[in-house]
Design an enzyme around this catalytic site. Structure first.
Site, PDB file in Angstrom:
ATOM      1  N   ASP A 198      34.635  33.891  36.477  1.00 17.33           N
ATOM      2  CA  ASP A 198      34.879  34.268  35.187  1.00 17.33           C
ATOM      3  C   ASP A 198      35.009  35.862  35.259  1.00 17.33           C
ATOM      4  OD1 ASP A 198      35.328  33.739  32.580  1.00 17.33           O
ATOM      5  OD2 ASP A 198      33.201  34.153  31.955  1.00 17.33           O
ATOM      6  N   TRP A 230      38.560  41.860  32.906  1.00 16.12           N
ATOM      7  CA  TRP A 230      39.046  42.750  34.157  1.00 16.12           C
ATOM      8  C   TRP A 230      40.224  43.324  33.672  1.00 16.12           C
ATOM      9  CZ3 TRP A 230      43.204  43.494  37.112  1.00 16.12           C
ATOM     10  CH2 TRP A 230      42.955  44.182  38.266  1.00 16.12           C
ATOM     11  N   HIS A 272      44.273  37.258  36.201  1.00 11.96           N
ATOM     12  CA  HIS A 272      44.398  35.798  36.970  1.00 11.96           C
ATOM     13  C   HIS A 272      45.057  36.121  38.362  1.00 11.96           C
ATOM     14  CE1 HIS A 272      42.670  34.160  33.463  1.00 11.96           C
ATOM     15  NE2 HIS A 272      43.759  34.175  32.858  1.00 11.96           N
ATOM     16  N   SER A 324      39.068  24.876  33.494  1.00 13.16           N
ATOM     17  CA  SER A 324      38.243  23.622  32.877  1.00 13.16           C
ATOM     18  C   SER A 324      38.879  22.785  31.914  1.00 13.16           C
ATOM     19  CB  SER A 324      36.941  24.323  32.012  1.00 13.16           C
ATOM     20  OG  SER A 324      37.365  24.812  30.781  1.00 13.16           O
ATOM     21  N   LEU A 380      35.519  25.202  56.925  1.00 10.25           N
ATOM     22  CA  LEU A 380      35.269  25.353  55.614  1.00 10.25           C
ATOM     23  C   LEU A 380      35.943  24.312  54.703  1.00 10.25           C
ATOM     24  CD1 LEU A 380      33.934  27.031  53.248  1.00 10.25           C
ATOM     25  CD2 LEU A 380      36.193  28.111  52.858  1.00 10.25           C
TER      26      LEU A 380
HETATM   27  C1  IPE Z   1      34.673  28.797  32.665  1.00  4.28           C
HETATM   28  O1  IPE Z   1      34.772  29.988  32.097  1.00  4.28           O
HETATM   29  C2  IPE Z   1      35.931  28.036  33.302  1.00  4.28           C
HETATM   30  C3  IPE Z   1      36.086  28.908  34.563  1.00  4.28           C
HETATM   31  C4  IPE Z   1      35.736  29.833  35.116  1.00  4.28           C
HETATM   32  C5  IPE Z   1      37.494  28.237  35.156  1.00  4.28           C
HETATM   33  P1  IPE Z   1      35.224  30.021  30.689  1.00  4.28           P
HETATM   34  O2  IPE Z   1      35.835  31.654  30.482  1.00  4.28           O
HETATM   35  O3  IPE Z   1      36.170  29.262  30.175  1.00  4.28           O
HETATM   36  O4  IPE Z   1      34.104  29.734  30.004  1.00  4.28           O
HETATM   37  P2  IPE Z   1      33.148  30.098  28.462  1.00  4.28           P
HETATM   38  O5  IPE Z   1      34.560  30.099  27.716  1.00  4.28           O
HETATM   39  O6  IPE Z   1      33.125  31.723  28.532  1.00  4.28           O
HETATM   40  O7  IPE Z   1      32.053  29.341  28.218  1.00  4.28           O
HETATM   41  C1  IPE Z   2      38.136  33.091  34.399  1.00  3.09           C
HETATM   42  O1  IPE Z   2      38.308  34.197  33.640  1.00  3.09           O
HETATM   43  C2  IPE Z   2      39.487  32.231  34.618  1.00  3.09           C
HETATM   44  C3  IPE Z   2      39.574  31.070  33.923  1.00  3.09           C
HETATM   45  C4  IPE Z   2      38.933  30.536  33.001  1.00  3.09           C
HETATM   46  C5  IPE Z   2      40.856  30.396  33.916  1.00  3.09           C
HETATM   47  P1  IPE Z   2      38.588  34.333  31.936  1.00  3.09           P
HETATM   48  O2  IPE Z   2      40.090  33.949  31.826  1.00  3.09           O
HETATM   49  O3  IPE Z   2      37.763  33.416  31.420  1.00  3.09           O
HETATM   50  O4  IPE Z   2      38.247  35.641  31.753  1.00  3.09           O
HETATM   51  P2  IPE Z   2      37.246  36.552  30.432  1.00  3.09           P
HETATM   52  O5  IPE Z   2      36.182  35.491  30.696  1.00  3.09           O
HETATM   53  O6  IPE Z   2      38.232  36.104  29.598  1.00  3.09           O
HETATM   54  O7  IPE Z   2      37.218  37.703  31.168  1.00  3.09           O
HETATM   55 MG    MG Z   3      35.799  33.474  30.827  1.00  3.63          MG
END
Ligand code: IPE
Ligand code: IPE
Ligand code: MG
Length: 241
Positions: free
Chosen positions: A18, A23, A35, A63, A129
């Protein structure tokens, strides 16, 4: 330690990757840039695993709830997945990494399920792995689907765990160490069954900045934890006897 069918040696670490968006935003960049940098963190982290005693690494990449994001962000993530499968497979095979993708496949863009199958087949022999990447993954949906499928026919934990894993194209595992980057302290529907006794590690590090040092620190902290699985620690057992 692994009561279910996963016989792979070494620790099973799982990471909720996450913080990509934050970032990027902090640097005045589009979320997509975060990403893209996140993919490099995947490579660094996976390649650090064997030397840290990690035999299985499960990464939460997308997710089922992430479909709710704007279409251009979802499209960008799917393009990254497609590129990852195309560009990384040879490197994964060379580094002894077996790739599996867990999650639903029926809602992925055209061509991706086939690309997943090709990458899985090409890396099947990897024995350093087992890298599992979760895409369109929902632990709750897996549990519901397993319950519907079994209809009470066999409700042993092992059978149910096999069904839960199978619904998401996986095999049954127990997570030892569950890491979440990006500072939030929640599971966001990841591996709810498999992480029943996982040690949890939360770090403020944003995923694009995560690497070997952070993973090593999490493993070191894990090694100091006292895992009891509901029983008493061995020292206390002998003290009580
Ligand atoms: C969880 O992160 C899913 C992934 C890292 C792929 P999210 O950014 O979607 O989760 P929430 O919305 O903060 O709970
Ligand atoms: C995690 O980073 C990657 C995915 C959920 C696909 P986020 O996109 O959720 O990044 P934040 O949480 O918004 O910083
Ligand atoms: Mg996130």
């Amino acid at each position: 330690m692994h009561s279910q069918a996963d016989s792979r040696p070494g620790l099973h670490a799982a990471i909720i990757m996450d913080g990509n968006g934050r970032w990027a935003t902090r640097r005045g960049l589009p979320r997509a840039a975060g990403h893209r940098r996140g993919v490099e963190a995947i490579r660094r982290t996976a390649e650090a695993c064997p030397d840290l005693g990690i035999g299985t690494l499960t990464l939460y990449a997308f997710s089922s709830d992430n479909w709710q994001r704007p279409a251009d962000e979802v499209g960008g993530l799917m393009r990254l997945l497609r590129a990852y499968l195309r560009n990384e497979t040879a490197r994964l095979a060379r580094t002894g990494t077996r790739l599996s993708v867990i999650g639903r496949r029926d809602r992925l863009p055209e061509g991706i399920p086939e690309a997943i199958e090709r990458a899985e087949a090409a890396t099947e022999a990897g024995d350093r792995l087992h890298l599992r990447i979760a895409v369109d993954y929902s632990a709750r949906d897996a549990i519901i689907a397993a319950a519907q499928r079994l209809q009470g026919a066999d409700t042993s934990r092992d059978a149910f765990g096999r069904a839960v894993a199978g619904e998401m194209h996986g095999s049954p595992v127990n997570v030892d160490l569950l890491i979440r980057t990006g500072g939030e302290k929640r599971l966001s529907d990841f591996l709810l069954w498999e992480a029943a006794y996982a040690e949890l590690h939360f770090t403020e590090r944003m995923w694009p900045d995560f690497g070997e040092t952070d993973l090593a620190a999490a493993v070191t902290e894990f090694a100091r934890r006292d895992r009891r699985f509901g029983a008493l620690a061995p020292a206390k057992v002998s003290a009580a006897a």
